[in-house]
Design an enzyme around this catalytic site. Structure first.
Site, PDB file in Angstrom:
ATOM      1  N   HIS A 175       1.181  -9.183  -3.014  1.00  0.00           N
ATOM      2  CA  HIS A 175       0.221  -8.074  -3.069  1.00  0.00           C
ATOM      3  C   HIS A 175       0.978  -6.747  -3.041  1.00  0.00           C
ATOM      4  CE1 HIS A 175      -3.580  -5.998  -2.108  1.00  0.00           C
ATOM      5  NE2 HIS A 175      -2.863  -5.286  -1.269  1.00  0.00           N
TER       6      HIS A 175
ATOM      7  N   GLU B 128       1.324 -10.503   1.089  1.00  0.00           N
ATOM      8  CA  GLU B 128       1.824  -9.143   0.915  1.00  0.00           C
ATOM      9  C   GLU B 128       3.340  -9.144   1.121  1.00  0.00           C
ATOM     10  OE1 GLU B 128      -0.680  -6.206   2.651  1.00  0.00           O
ATOM     11  OE2 GLU B 128       0.473  -4.540   1.838  1.00  0.00           O
TER      12      GLU B 128
ATOM     13  N   ASP C  36      -0.091 -17.735  -3.710  1.00  0.00           N
ATOM     14  CA  ASP C  36       0.738 -16.730  -4.385  1.00  0.00           C
ATOM     15  C   ASP C  36      -0.089 -15.984  -5.420  1.00  0.00           C
ATOM     16  OD1 ASP C  36       2.869 -15.211  -5.209  1.00  0.00           O
ATOM     17  OD2 ASP C  36       3.616 -16.739  -6.605  1.00  0.00           O
TER      18      ASP C  36
ATOM     19  N   ASP D 217       0.842  -1.196   0.000  1.00  0.00           N
ATOM     20  CA  ASP D 217       0.000   0.000   0.000  1.00  0.00           C
ATOM     21  C   ASP D 217       0.881   1.251   0.000  1.00  0.00           C
ATOM     22  OD1 ASP D 217       0.867  -0.648   2.614  1.00  0.00           O
ATOM     23  OD2 ASP D 217      -0.727   0.522   3.521  1.00  0.00           O
TER      24      ASP D 217
HETATM   25  O1  9MR Z   1       1.486  -6.976   9.559  1.00  0.00           O
HETATM   26  C1  9MR Z   1       0.248  -6.551  10.082  1.00  0.00           C
HETATM   27  C2  9MR Z   1      -0.402  -7.699  10.809  1.00  0.00           C
HETATM   28  O2  9MR Z   1       0.374  -8.067  11.926  1.00  0.00           O
HETATM   29  C3  9MR Z   1      -1.806  -7.309  11.235  1.00  0.00           C
HETATM   30  O3  9MR Z   1      -2.433  -8.442  11.793  1.00  0.00           O
HETATM   31  C4  9MR Z   1      -2.590  -6.805  10.046  1.00  0.00           C
HETATM   32  C5  9MR Z   1      -3.986  -6.360  10.391  1.00  0.00           C
HETATM   33  O4  9MR Z   1      -3.979  -5.264  11.234  1.00  0.00           O
HETATM   34  O5  9MR Z   1      -1.913  -5.704   9.444  1.00  0.00           O
HETATM   35  C6  9MR Z   1      -0.643  -6.043   8.965  1.00  0.00           C
HETATM   36  O6  9MR Z   1      -0.038  -4.911   8.465  1.00  0.00           O
HETATM   37  C7  9MR Z   1      -0.491  -4.380   7.247  1.00  0.00           C
HETATM   38  C8  9MR Z   1      -0.749  -2.914   7.495  1.00  0.00           C
HETATM   39  O7  9MR Z   1      -1.835  -2.771   8.357  1.00  0.00           O
HETATM   40  C9  9MR Z   1      -0.956  -2.112   6.226  1.00  0.00           C
HETATM   41  N1  9MR Z   1       0.136  -2.323   5.310  1.00  0.00           N
HETATM   42  C10 9MR Z   1       0.328  -3.724   4.986  1.00  0.00           C
HETATM   43  C11 9MR Z   1       0.620  -4.535   6.224  1.00  0.00           C
HETATM   44  C12 9MR Z   1       0.895  -6.000   5.890  1.00  0.00           C
HETATM   45  O8  9MR Z   1      -0.210  -6.689   5.455  1.00  0.00           O
END
Ligand code: 9MR
Length: 743
Positions: A668, A725, A716, A350
């Site tokens: 992602h 991601e 994947d 993102d």
């Molecule tokens: O890595 C994060 C994970 O531990 C959490 O459970 C999740 C939901 O809150 O969010 C992950 O972090 C994401 C972040 O919120 C936004 N950018 C991408 C991150 C990886 O998916």
């Protein structure tokens, strides 16, 4: 006509397109009719065949033209997001747990569209999405998914925006059929002998896992590239592995030490994917895993000469359509100033930038530097100056973190804003410089402020030799942040603040206080920080009890590792070191129990979001215990962890792009979106995927993996943001362990 659509979808899904399929069509039609008669399968879309004009379909603007039994819309050019122009239908019923087949025929040469089933009102949740690339001829598309929600207000829609030029989209035979049998997704896991597909160190452990029904030992053979058997032995039956549900054996060929490429392991009639016995790939991985960060940079162009195939204009630098990070306001009502928060690393796939996650990532990369003195050439704009490349790279993020601190004279001066990101989620693909959304600063938080304090204090120590002025600035910011956090010890980022960016909610900050105090103490030796950290209940607690030793939310172990390893006059160093060794012994015991050699066994077999980083962070604890004790069992355990990440796993694939015969390549990401747009690249070599996540929060993974057992909860595909991601804090873990392995 709808019935036609049912027949087509059934035929396409179940029967390969052959002459036989055509002959079978009548039979299938009967089957479909019989099912419809049983009312097991229920059509949810009204007038999906467009036999009665266009109603109740709608379009964002302009008319829907119905001719020849299909519907067409003129899609305007010059929009940015997929949802800037849509055609769809509302008031669709969905029932949680029921399977649906979503099918349609569409035309639109060269355009990738977003076909969704989602909420028809804010917050417009997506329940299922697919991104088919259309052609000039009408083609049928069909997908099966399980609904996670019950609602009478869903919509089906085709999101068509994002093209610079106008084009025409046509659709027919749109169907959303409820009550269909679930589609059983079977991953292609290749040969049943599972190895580290990159390679084993000549003097390191060499273990493999064999998936077999056999319950007694089986012979195995190690073959060199010429096919000659160079070692053989018998496997050890391990029973059913909880993390995969498979009956497995383990194989140990650690005694073989001859360098070479193209080895294979043969057992139970299966030949493993090839691997090396060598160290060279790990030196490359150390470099590639660190090079990852340059291509995550915001606020600067990515240069073609430095990253062939990855060049892109600077993101979020106040050039339209970006609104830019040069003067970012707060969310409405949060503050009355703007901040220049340009630069930094994008967090993941993102466009958000988050202080808490930036913090642990900076700490881990700097920790690799402090431990290994990493001197890799990273091919970054600063290469060739007097500072090691890795420090120049981390500086890009540190400068951003410092900009997130509230300046003097404002409310909460000295605190750090938790994060900055778009007001609404952007779609995929979307290069950073094309993001049109309003950027917003979110409220300050205690956790973010302490992340800033910890990493700025660490930076003051690490950069002193290279840039004393920066080190002094960082230390001053760290002190100010720590003081501000003590004055505001309970400002928590809420879980609800997750629109347009991740929440990174954290309401447990005693660990962050401990970590910040530890870093400030290690840098300054000052009594006040020493007193604070010695008084923290965490200082004497076992901080290695989590399934993963540390992550962005839990940072006590980061403090403990540094206090154990870095020189200081802190009283009780021996006990601190012992606590790390005991923590490592805990992960070692877990690993020995795991036939796939992974030092990770979460409660209830519920693998966490980003499990690959938990696995690698635990390996960092093991490696640190090796540093502290010299015990080879810890070294081997840390090295063996790399086997899991690089292919010795239930899916028989490496989670690092470009490493291993089969590796993740569709992570992602809004800019490495090759899967959606062939003109964009895959992620660069050395990018780590998040990995198996039992909770599979995203609709795509749910459509394929519902019911999956732990290690199998990964796919994947670019749509799977909860399993696939890429992020800065996961690559920092990979970089640390790659540096350990290479050293
Ligand atoms: O890595 C994060 C994970 O531990 C959490 O459970 C999740 C939901 O809150 O969010 C992950 O972090 C994401 C972040 O919120 C936004 N950018 C991408 C991150 C990886 O998916």
């Amino acid at each position: 006509m709808i019935r036609t659509a049912v027949v087509l979808a059934t035929t396409l899904l179940l029967v390969p397109v052959t002459a036989q399929a055509a002959n079978a069509q009548a039979a299938n039609a009967q089957t479909a009719d019989a099912r419809a008669a049983n009312a097991d399968e229920v059509e949810q879309i009204v007038n999906g065949g467009f036999d009665n004009g266009a109603a109740p379909w709608w379009a964002s603007s302009g008319a829907i033209t119905v001719a020849g039994g299909q519907a067409c819309v003129d899609v305007p050019g010059g929009t940015v997001n997929k949802w800037d122009f849509s055609i769809g239908q509302n008031d669709i019923d969905l029932v949680a747990g029921e399977n649906y087949r979503y099918s349609f025929t569409a035309t639109g040469a060269g355009h990738v569209v977003r076909a969704i089933v989602g909420g028809s009102a804010a917050p417009y949740d997506t329940y299922f999405e697919a991104s088919p690339g259309l052609t000039a001829d009408a083609q049928p598309y069909a997908y099966t998914f399980t609904s996670a929600v019950t609602t009478g207000q869903a919509q089906v829609a085709f999101q068509l925006g994002g093209s610079p030029d106008p084009w025409t989209f046509c659709v027919d035979d749109a169907s959303l059929l409820g009550g269909v049998p679930p589609e059983v997704y079977v991953p292609d896991t290749g040969p049943r002998v599972r190895v580290n597909q990159v390679g084993y160190l000549p003097d390191g452990p060499k273990k493999a896992t064999l998936v077999t029904d056999a319950t007694t030992a089986l012979p195995w053979q190690l073959r060199n590239a010429a096919g000659k058997v160079v070692k053989s032995g018998r496997s050890t039956p391990r029973g059913v592995d909880v993390s995969s549900g498979q009956n497995v054996h383990s194989i140990d060929f650690s005694g073989y030490r001859v360098r070479g490429a193209g080895y294979t392991l043969v057992a139970d009639g299966e030949t493993s994917r090839p691997f090396d016995v060598d160290t060279a790939a790990y030196r490359q991985l150390r470099t590639d895993s660190l090079k990852f960060f340059y291509t995550q940079r915001s606020g600067i162009e990515i240069r073609e000469d430095l990253r062939p195939g990855y060049a892109r204009p600077a993101g979020h630098v106040d050039v339209a359509p970006n609104l830019g990070d040069g003067a970012v306001p707060c969310q409405p009502g949060v503050c009355d100033y703007t901040l220049d928060v340009t630069g930094g690393w994008y967090d993941a796939g993102d466009h958000g930038k988050y202080v808490v996650n930036g913090g642990i990532s900076v700490w881990q990369v700097l920790s690799a530097y402090e431990r290994f003195g990493v001197k890799s050439e990273l091919a970054i704009p600063e290469s060739g100056n007097a500072t090691p490349d890795v420090l120049d790279e981390v500086r890009w993020e540190l400068d951003f973190l410092l900009k997130m601190q509230v300046p003097a004279g404002h409310a909460y001066a000295g605190m750090a804003h938790h994060k900055i990101h778009d007001a609404a989620w952007t779609g995929l693909p979307l290069l950073p410089h094309l993001d049109p959304q309003q950027r917003e600063l979110h409220p300050v938080s205690t956790a973010a402020t302490l992340n800033l304090a910890a990493t700025a204090a660490q930076a003051a120590r690490v950069y002193r030799r290279f840039d004393p002025a920066f080190a002094a600035k960082a230390l001053a910011a760290a002190r100010t942040a720590f003081t501000a956090a003590r004055a505001n010890p309970a400002l928590y980022a809420p879980e609800s603040d997750g629109i347009g960016g991740g929440a990174y909610n954290d309401s447990k900050v005693d660990d962050d206080f401990y970590w910040a105090a530890a870093e400030l103490y290690l840098t300054t030796g000052e009594r006040s920080y020493q007193d604070f950290l010695l008084a923290s209940p965490l200082h004497t607690a076992d901080v290695f009890t989590g399934a993963g030793a540390f992550d962005w939310a839990s940072t006590a172990a980061a403090a403990r590792l540094d206090l154990a390893v870095l020189p200081s006059r802190l009283p009780g160093r021996a006990q601190i070191r012992d606590s790390v060794v005991r923590g490592a012994a805990h992960y070692l015991a877990i690993q020995r129990n795991q036939p796939y050699g992974v030092p990770y066994a979460p409660a209830n077999n519920a693998w966490d979001w980003g499990s690959n980083s938990a696995v690698l962070n635990n390996a960092q604890v093991l490696a640190t215990a090796y540093d502290l004790t010299g015990r080879s069992a810890f070294r081997d355990a840390a090295l063996e962890t790399m086997d899991y990440v690089l292919g010795r796993n239930a899916l028989n694939q490496s989670y690092v792009t470009g490493y291993g015969e089969v590796s993740s390549q569709n992570q992602h990401s809004r800019w490495y979106a090759h899967e959606l747009d062939a003109t964009l690249p895959h992620p660069p070599n050395g990018s780590l995927a998040g990995g198996a996540n039992s909770s599979i929060q995203d609709p795509y993974a749910q459509s394929k993996l519902t019911g999956c057992v732990a290690q199998f909860c990964y796919i994947d595909d670019i749509q799977s943001w909860s399993t696939n991601e890429l992020t800065i804090n996961w690559n920092s873990a990979l970089a640390w362990m790659a540096a350990f392995t290479a050293s």
